[in-house]
Design a protein around this motif. Structure first.
Motif, PDB file in Angstrom:
ATOM      1  N   ALA A  75      38.397  35.209  32.576  1.00 42.69           N
ATOM      2  CA  ALA A  75      37.241  35.879  31.993  1.00 42.69           C
ATOM      3  C   ALA A  75      36.826  37.100  32.819  1.00 42.69           C
ATOM      4  O   ALA A  75      36.316  38.079  32.276  1.00 42.69           O
ATOM      5  CB  ALA A  75      36.075  34.904  31.885  1.00 42.69           C
ATOM      6  N   GLN A  76      37.068  37.033  34.126  1.00 40.41           N
ATOM      7  CA  GLN A  76      36.739  38.143  35.030  1.00 40.41           C
ATOM      8  C   GLN A  76      37.952  38.998  35.370  1.00 40.41           C
ATOM      9  O   GLN A  76      37.834  39.959  36.126  1.00 40.41           O
ATOM     10  CB  GLN A  76      36.130  37.597  36.329  1.00 40.41           C
ATOM     11  CG  GLN A  76      34.832  36.848  36.143  1.00 40.41           C
ATOM     12  CD  GLN A  76      33.718  37.758  35.637  1.00 40.41           C
ATOM     13  OE1 GLN A  76      33.621  38.921  36.041  1.00 40.41           O
ATOM     14  NE2 GLN A  76      32.899  37.237  34.736  1.00 40.41           N
ATOM     15  N   SER A  77      39.115  38.629  34.812  1.00 40.92           N
ATOM     16  CA  SER A  77      40.367  39.366  35.088  1.00 40.92           C
ATOM     17  C   SER A  77      40.599  39.523  36.586  1.00 40.92           C
ATOM     18  O   SER A  77      40.918  40.613  37.088  1.00 40.92           O
ATOM     19  CB  SER A  77      40.340  40.747  34.417  1.00 40.92           C
ATOM     20  OG  SER A  77      40.260  40.616  33.012  1.00 40.92           O
ATOM     21  N   THR A  78      40.440  38.417  37.292  1.00 43.22           N
ATOM     22  CA  THR A  78      40.540  38.458  38.749  1.00 43.22           C
ATOM     23  C   THR A  78      41.374  37.278  39.246  1.00 43.22           C
ATOM     24  O   THR A  78      41.251  36.175  38.719  1.00 43.22           O
ATOM     25  CB  THR A  78      39.141  38.422  39.388  1.00 43.22           C
ATOM     26  OG1 THR A  78      38.372  39.532  38.906  1.00 43.22           O
ATOM     27  CG2 THR A  78      39.229  38.509  40.907  1.00 43.22           C
ATOM     28  N   VAL A  79      42.174  37.551  40.238  1.00 46.43           N
ATOM     29  CA  VAL A  79      42.926  36.500  40.923  1.00 46.43           C
ATOM     30  C   VAL A  79      42.481  36.491  42.383  1.00 46.43           C
ATOM     31  O   VAL A  79      42.146  37.541  42.947  1.00 46.43           O
ATOM     32  CB  VAL A  79      44.448  36.716  40.789  1.00 46.43           C
ATOM     33  CG1 VAL A  79      44.883  38.014  41.439  1.00 46.43           C
ATOM     34  CG2 VAL A  79      45.209  35.532  41.343  1.00 46.43           C
TER      35      VAL A  79
END
Length: 118
Positions: A75-79
């Motif tokens: 949802a936050q496009s974060t890894v």
């Protein structure tokens, strides 16, 4: 195209922790397997960890297994890469990378420096 921006690197003492983040923009993030790699001074780039698009599977290099944890928030496009019990040999520039449907890592970030002092 996918743009990747890493953050969270820094200087830490041995035994300490850091959390790296990699923010993605562009194509649909959830289509991509995400990986972390690192390059230590004078060494080749090496694989650190990866996570599949749905976070069902993770893989680690033997040198970091049990100390590092990869996770993602689609949802936050974060890894993320949580690094605990850091050692001086973890000192490197850390890069995140994206592989469309887990095929080839075609997109890379600019890297973030992690330095572990003894």
């Amino acid at each position: 195209q996918v743009q990747l921006v890493e953050s969270g690197g820094g200087l830490v003492q041995a035994g300490g922790s850091l959390r790296l983040s990699c923010a993605a923009s562009g194509r649909t993030f959830s289509y991509y397997t995400m990986g972390w790699f690192r390059r230590a001074p004078g060494k080749e780039r090496e694989f650190v960890a990866k996570i599949t698009w749905n976070a069902e599977s993770t893989y680690y290099a033997p040198s970091v297994k049990g100390r590092f944890t990869i996770s993602r928030d689609n949802a936050q496009s974060t890894v993320y890469l949580q690094m605990n019990s850091l050692k001086p040999e973890d000192t490197a520039v850390y890069y995140c990378a994206a592989a469309y449907k887990g095929l080839q890592y075609n997109y890379w970030g600019q890297g973030t420096q992690v330095t572990v002092s003894s």
